[in-house]
Scaffold this active site. Structure first.
Site, PDB file in Angstrom:
ATOM      1  N   PHE A 107     -29.649  28.569  21.471  1.00 43.25           N
ATOM      2  CA  PHE A 107     -28.733  28.711  22.613  1.00 43.25           C
ATOM      3  C   PHE A 107     -27.983  30.052  22.550  1.00 43.25           C
ATOM      4  CE2 PHE A 107     -24.208  27.230  23.782  1.00 43.25           C
ATOM      5  CZ  PHE A 107     -24.318  27.619  25.106  1.00 43.25           C
TER       6      PHE A 107
ATOM      7  N   THR B 293     -18.234  28.894  12.835  1.00 44.28           N
ATOM      8  CA  THR B 293     -17.617  27.992  13.810  1.00 44.28           C
ATOM      9  C   THR B 293     -16.150  27.696  13.478  1.00 44.28           C
ATOM     10  OG1 THR B 293     -17.716  25.717  14.626  1.00 44.28           O
ATOM     11  CG2 THR B 293     -18.558  26.079  12.435  1.00 44.28           C
ATOM     12  N   ASP B 294     -15.397  27.292  14.499  1.00 45.61           N
ATOM     13  CA  ASP B 294     -13.997  26.901  14.252  1.00 45.61           C
ATOM     14  C   ASP B 294     -13.907  25.560  13.512  1.00 45.61           C
ATOM     15  OD1 ASP B 294     -14.808  25.192  16.295  1.00 45.61           O
ATOM     16  OD2 ASP B 294     -13.158  25.661  17.653  1.00 45.61           O
ATOM     17  N   GLU B 295     -15.028  24.808  13.465  1.00 46.69           N
ATOM     18  CA  GLU B 295     -14.968  23.471  12.850  1.00 46.69           C
ATOM     19  C   GLU B 295     -14.666  23.526  11.352  1.00 46.69           C
ATOM     20  OE1 GLU B 295     -17.868  20.622  13.969  1.00 46.69           O
ATOM     21  OE2 GLU B 295     -17.912  21.284  16.044  1.00 46.69           O
TER      22      GLU B 295
ATOM     23  N   TYR C 256     -21.905  18.803   8.969  1.00 42.75           N
ATOM     24  CA  TYR C 256     -22.181  20.089   9.635  1.00 42.75           C
ATOM     25  C   TYR C 256     -21.103  21.112   9.270  1.00 42.75           C
ATOM     26  CZ  TYR C 256     -21.854  23.642  13.289  1.00 42.75           C
ATOM     27  OH  TYR C 256     -21.730  24.839  13.955  1.00 42.75           O
ATOM     28  N   SER C 257     -19.835  20.744   9.485  1.00 43.92           N
ATOM     29  CA  SER C 257     -18.787  21.752   9.250  1.00 43.92           C
ATOM     30  C   SER C 257     -18.654  22.067   7.761  1.00 43.92           C
ATOM     31  CB  SER C 257     -17.453  21.344   9.867  1.00 43.92           C
ATOM     32  OG  SER C 257     -17.081  20.054   9.494  1.00 43.92           O
TER      33      SER C 257
ATOM     34  N   LYS D  80     -21.293  24.655   7.120  1.00 43.03           N
ATOM     35  CA  LYS D  80     -20.923  25.970   7.656  1.00 43.03           C
ATOM     36  C   LYS D  80     -19.801  26.581   6.806  1.00 43.03           C
ATOM     37  CE  LYS D  80     -22.186  27.837  10.902  1.00 43.03           C
ATOM     38  NZ  LYS D  80     -23.317  28.772  11.142  1.00 43.03           N
TER      39      LYS D  80
ATOM     40  N   LEU E  63     -22.530  17.943  24.470  1.00 33.62           N
ATOM     41  CA  LEU E  63     -21.826  17.236  25.553  1.00 33.62           C
ATOM     42  C   LEU E  63     -22.168  17.728  26.967  1.00 33.62           C
ATOM     43  CD1 LEU E  63     -19.434  15.132  26.151  1.00 33.62           C
ATOM     44  CD2 LEU E  63     -18.065  17.173  26.458  1.00 33.62           C
TER      45      LEU E  63
ATOM     46  N   PRO F 120     -22.203   8.535  27.528  1.00 35.01           N
ATOM     47  CA  PRO F 120     -21.572   7.925  26.358  1.00 35.01           C
ATOM     48  C   PRO F 120     -20.359   8.715  25.856  1.00 35.01           C
ATOM     49  CG  PRO F 120     -23.595   9.072  25.728  1.00 35.01           C
ATOM     50  CD  PRO F 120     -23.443   9.270  27.194  1.00 35.01           C
TER      51      PRO F 120
ATOM     52  N   ARG G  13     -11.375  20.003  22.996  1.00 33.85           N
ATOM     53  CA  ARG G  13     -12.203  21.139  22.575  1.00 33.85           C
ATOM     54  C   ARG G  13     -11.801  22.363  23.391  1.00 33.85           C
ATOM     55  NH1 ARG G  13     -12.761  18.052  19.129  1.00 33.85           N
ATOM     56  NH2 ARG G  13     -14.630  17.238  18.108  1.00 33.85           N
TER      57      ARG G  13
HETATM   58  P1  NAD Z   1     -28.977  26.078  18.248  1.00 34.43           P
HETATM   59  O1  NAD Z   1     -29.154  24.784  17.534  1.00 34.43           O
HETATM   60  O2  NAD Z   1     -29.113  26.113  19.729  1.00 34.43           O
HETATM   61  O3  NAD Z   1     -30.027  27.159  17.672  1.00 34.43           O
HETATM   62  C1  NAD Z   1     -30.288  27.284  16.314  1.00 34.43           C
HETATM   63  C2  NAD Z   1     -31.532  28.153  16.165  1.00 34.43           C
HETATM   64  O4  NAD Z   1     -31.781  28.327  14.765  1.00 34.43           O
HETATM   65  C3  NAD Z   1     -32.797  27.549  16.777  1.00 34.43           C
HETATM   66  O5  NAD Z   1     -33.489  28.514  17.527  1.00 34.43           O
HETATM   67  C4  NAD Z   1     -33.616  27.119  15.566  1.00 34.43           C
HETATM   68  O6  NAD Z   1     -35.019  27.150  15.785  1.00 34.43           O
HETATM   69  C5  NAD Z   1     -33.181  28.142  14.527  1.00 34.43           C
HETATM   70  N1  NAD Z   1     -33.356  27.663  13.150  1.00 34.43           N
HETATM   71  C6  NAD Z   1     -32.952  26.487  12.638  1.00 34.43           C
HETATM   72  N2  NAD Z   1     -33.330  26.391  11.338  1.00 34.43           N
HETATM   73  C7  NAD Z   1     -33.963  27.553  11.032  1.00 34.43           C
HETATM   74  C8  NAD Z   1     -34.561  28.067   9.851  1.00 34.43           C
HETATM   75  N3  NAD Z   1     -34.590  27.343   8.720  1.00 34.43           N
HETATM   76  N4  NAD Z   1     -35.102  29.300   9.876  1.00 34.43           N
HETATM   77  C9  NAD Z   1     -35.093  30.044  11.016  1.00 34.43           C
HETATM   78  N5  NAD Z   1     -34.554  29.591  12.169  1.00 34.43           N
HETATM   79  C10 NAD Z   1     -33.986  28.367  12.179  1.00 34.43           C
HETATM   80  O7  NAD Z   1     -27.572  26.635  17.780  1.00 34.43           O
HETATM   81  P2  NAD Z   1     -26.441  27.408  18.603  1.00 34.43           P
HETATM   82  O8  NAD Z   1     -25.589  26.418  19.281  1.00 34.43           O
HETATM   83  O9  NAD Z   1     -27.053  28.500  19.352  1.00 34.43           O
HETATM   84  O10 NAD Z   1     -25.578  28.003  17.388  1.00 34.43           O
HETATM   85  C11 NAD Z   1     -25.953  29.235  16.783  1.00 34.43           C
HETATM   86  C12 NAD Z   1     -24.970  29.542  15.659  1.00 34.43           C
HETATM   87  O11 NAD Z   1     -23.652  29.630  16.177  1.00 34.43           O
HETATM   88  C13 NAD Z   1     -24.941  28.479  14.566  1.00 34.43           C
HETATM   89  O12 NAD Z   1     -24.802  29.111  13.331  1.00 34.43           O
HETATM   90  C14 NAD Z   1     -23.692  27.662  14.897  1.00 34.43           C
HETATM   91  O13 NAD Z   1     -23.127  27.092  13.733  1.00 34.43           O
HETATM   92  C15 NAD Z   1     -22.786  28.730  15.485  1.00 34.43           C
HETATM   93  N6  NAD Z   1     -21.791  28.259  16.468  1.00 34.43           N
HETATM   94  C16 NAD Z   1     -22.190  27.470  17.521  1.00 34.43           C
HETATM   95  C17 NAD Z   1     -21.239  27.091  18.475  1.00 34.43           C
HETATM   96  C18 NAD Z   1     -21.607  26.245  19.674  1.00 34.43           C
HETATM   97  O14 NAD Z   1     -20.734  25.811  20.418  1.00 34.43           O
HETATM   98  N7  NAD Z   1     -22.890  25.986  19.924  1.00 34.43           N
HETATM   99  C19 NAD Z   1     -19.907  27.506  18.341  1.00 34.43           C
HETATM  100  C20 NAD Z   1     -19.556  28.302  17.241  1.00 34.43           C
HETATM  101  C21 NAD Z   1     -20.518  28.682  16.324  1.00 34.43           C
HETATM  102  O1  DAU Z   2     -16.479  24.022  17.845  1.00 35.48           O
HETATM  103  C1  DAU Z   2     -17.705  24.669  17.727  1.00 35.48           C
HETATM  104  C2  DAU Z   2     -18.806  23.643  17.578  1.00 35.48           C
HETATM  105  O2  DAU Z   2     -18.964  23.036  18.852  1.00 35.48           O
HETATM  106  C3  DAU Z   2     -20.122  24.230  17.101  1.00 35.48           C
HETATM  107  O3  DAU Z   2     -19.947  24.753  15.811  1.00 35.48           O
HETATM  108  C4  DAU Z   2     -21.218  23.158  17.089  1.00 35.48           C
HETATM  109  O4  DAU Z   2     -22.459  23.745  16.743  1.00 35.48           O
HETATM  110  C5  DAU Z   2     -21.311  22.562  18.473  1.00 35.48           C
HETATM  111  O5  DAU Z   2     -22.244  21.517  18.464  1.00 35.48           O
HETATM  112  C6  DAU Z   2     -19.946  22.034  18.941  1.00 35.48           C
HETATM  113  O6  DAU Z   2     -19.547  20.860  18.189  1.00 35.48           O
HETATM  114  P1  DAU Z   2     -18.887  19.587  18.908  1.00 35.48           P
HETATM  115  O7  DAU Z   2     -19.081  18.407  18.057  1.00 35.48           O
HETATM  116  O8  DAU Z   2     -17.501  19.873  19.360  1.00 35.48           O
HETATM  117  O9  DAU Z   2     -19.822  19.539  20.242  1.00 35.48           O
HETATM  118  P2  DAU Z   2     -20.528  18.329  21.012  1.00 35.48           P
HETATM  119  O10 DAU Z   2     -21.075  18.908  22.272  1.00 35.48           O
HETATM  120  O11 DAU Z   2     -21.433  17.550  20.141  1.00 35.48           O
HETATM  121  O12 DAU Z   2     -19.293  17.390  21.392  1.00 35.48           O
HETATM  122  C7  DAU Z   2     -18.176  17.861  22.145  1.00 35.48           C
HETATM  123  C8  DAU Z   2     -17.171  16.713  22.226  1.00 35.48           C
HETATM  124  O13 DAU Z   2     -17.728  15.678  23.044  1.00 35.48           O
HETATM  125  C9  DAU Z   2     -16.868  16.067  20.891  1.00 35.48           C
HETATM  126  O14 DAU Z   2     -15.508  15.683  20.865  1.00 35.48           O
HETATM  127  C10 DAU Z   2     -17.753  14.836  20.858  1.00 35.48           C
HETATM  128  C11 DAU Z   2     -17.835  14.441  22.321  1.00 35.48           C
HETATM  129  N1  DAU Z   2     -19.103  13.810  22.744  1.00 35.48           N
HETATM  130  C12 DAU Z   2     -20.275  14.450  22.466  1.00 35.48           C
HETATM  131  C13 DAU Z   2     -21.485  13.904  22.838  1.00 35.48           C
HETATM  132  C14 DAU Z   2     -22.780  14.607  22.504  1.00 35.48           C
HETATM  133  C15 DAU Z   2     -19.083  12.594  23.436  1.00 35.48           C
HETATM  134  O15 DAU Z   2     -18.008  12.013  23.708  1.00 35.48           O
HETATM  135  N2  DAU Z   2     -20.294  12.053  23.795  1.00 35.48           N
HETATM  136  C16 DAU Z   2     -21.502  12.643  23.520  1.00 35.48           C
HETATM  137  O16 DAU Z   2     -22.558  12.074  23.875  1.00 35.48           O
END
Ligand code: NAD
Ligand code: DAU
Length: 352
Positions: A12, A132-134, A158-159, A162, A198, A213, A222
């Site tokens: 993403f 991540t902030d987590e 997860y957190s 990280k 979400l 859900p 968030r």
């Molecule tokens: P994502 O799950 O969409 O993408 C992760 C990517 O990493 C995928 O393309 C996957 O194929 C690749 N990958 C996984 N394991 C691998 C491996 N062993 N070798 C090579 N590639 C591999 O994740 P995202 O939401 O885009 O998050 C990217 C980064 O940003 C992560 O490190 C995450 O912790 C961090 N982050 C995400 C968010 C968020 O809200 N999504 C917020 C803050 C930080």
């Molecule tokens: O804060 C940064 C993080 O944000 C990233 O590091 C993570 O990679 C990313 O997945 C995200 O984590 P969250 O747990 O906050 O995101 P998620 O979309 O899973 O959930 C957002 C909020 O919604 C959380 O409070 C859980 C709730 N939720 C989530 C899902 C998937 C629901 O209530 N129902 C659901 O089905």
């Protein structure tokens, strides 16, 4: 020519970052290193795949030989590391995969970079770790914030993974002098997010009249940031941030889950030509996520003050664009929500 490896570039955030870098810096070669797990999707990069300064390399960040040979082959100057297992619910079910990819994968990259860069010296080299902030844990509903100095207190596997990877990055800076930068960002939203998170999950479910859900009471908070603004911040920190420093990235945009869910329902209903709010009945309160953090709120004043960054998009605009994108890209959604994904989805929610 600068040779920059972006790990996780088919995911993403990685795909938005690659689009930005490839278009903005024709003088750089951007090497996308991605294993293409369930979360990686090359369709996210269709528009840049033929650009002369873009290369895709399929491989595992945990495979030292592979990473080592890639660094040599492209004479890599910098790594921007995003590859990770990123979904909290999956980490509850399978913590080992998170330790492997997020901790061992990061350590593998650090060690390979250190070995490769040591003979010529670390000048003009950089290891940029995207986190991540987590890692900071959970805040009460009292207006407080996470700062760069807030002690780490992760709660989910997860957190914790990280947080551990962040510690290794700092340890390589402090022990070996490896030039590193770290950023910790809040929740991202926007196009191309895997529909287990979400916002895309709920848009897709509203469209298909499936239950929404809501974990626990829906009162969790968030702080949402448009993904392109995260990519802009990474670009800025990569070029202008101080080596050894950490930068928080966030939108000062806090939402209770239940409020954002009602907003998503209104926008999606309207765009589908339904009466606004007619999908409210899909809201289904389910058992809470174990260890569910109550509130995240990141203070990104340092990034604003020192590097002049601020979000470019108002949330109202960003969320409208996002819903539109998912509704217009049903093919993308269908392609990533078939087969194995549906099996996972059904298992996840059947016992809630
Ligand atoms: P994502 O799950 O969409 O993408 C992760 C990517 O990493 C995928 O393309 C996957 O194929 C690749 N990958 C996984 N394991 C691998 C491996 N062993 N070798 C090579 N590639 C591999 O994740 P995202 O939401 O885009 O998050 C990217 C980064 O940003 C992560 O490190 C995450 O912790 C961090 N982050 C995400 C968010 C968020 O809200 N999504 C917020 C803050 C930080
Ligand atoms: O804060 C940064 C993080 O944000 C990233 O590091 C993570 O990679 C990313 O997945 C995200 O984590 P969250 O747990 O906050 O995101 P998620 O979309 O899973 O959930 C957002 C909020 O919604 C959380 O409070 C859980 C709730 N939720 C989530 C899902 C998937 C629901 O209530 N129902 C659901 O089905």
């Amino acid at each position: 020519m600068k040779n920059i490896v972006v790990t996780g570039g088919a995911g993403f955030i990685g795909s938005h970052l690659i689009r930005l870098l490839v278009n903005k810096y024709p003088e750089y070669r951007i090497i996308n290193l991605d294993l293409l797990t369930y979360a990686g999707n090359l369709a996210n990069l269709k528009d840049v795949e033929k650009m002369p300064n873009y290369v895709f390399e399929k491989g595992d960040i945990c495979d030292f030989q592979f990473v080592d040979s890639l660094l040599h082959r492209y004479d890599v100057d910098a790594i921007i590391h995003l590859a990770a297992e990123s979904h909290v619910d999956r980490s509850v079910l399978d913590p080992f995969s998170f330790a492997k990819t997020n901790v061992m994968g990061t350590l593998t990259l650090l060690q390979a970079a250190k070995n490769f860069w040591t003979p010529g010296g670390f000048r003009n080299k950089l290891f940029y770790h995207v986190s991540t902030d987590e890692v900071y844990g959970s805040l009460p509903n009292d207006g407080s914030y996470f700062y760069e100095t807030t002690p780490y207190k992760p709660h989910s596997p997860y957190s914790a993974s990280k947080a551990s990877s962040d510690h290794f990055v700092r340890a390589f800076h402090d022990t070996y002098g490896l030039p590193v930068k770290i950023s910790n960002c809040s929740n991202n939203y926007g196009p191309n997010q895997f529909p287990e998170k979400l916002i895309p999950l709920f848009i897709n479910n509203i469209r298909n009249n499936r239950p929404l859900p809501v974990y626990g009471t829906g009162e969790n908070v968030r702080d949402w940031l448009y993904v392109v603004d995260h990519a802009r911040a990474i670009d800025l920190i990569f070029h202008k941030g101080k080596v050894g420093d950490t930068y928080n990235i966030g939108g000062f945009n806090e939402w209770k889950n239940i409020d954002i869910i009602r907003l998503l329902i209104r926008i999606t209903d309207r765009l589908l030509g339904r009466a606004e709010g007619s999908s409210d009945h899909l809201i289904t309160y389910v058992k809470d996520r174990p260890g569910h953090d109550l509130r995240y709120a990141i203070n990104s004043e340092k990034l604003h003050r020192e590097l002049g960054w601020s979000p470019s998009l108002k949330f109202e605009e960003g969320i409208e664009k996002t819903v539109e994108w998912y509704l217009e890209n049903q093919e993308w959604l269908d392609s990533v929500t078939s087969g194995a994904y549906m099996k996972y989805y059904e298992t996840m929610y059947s016992n809630r």
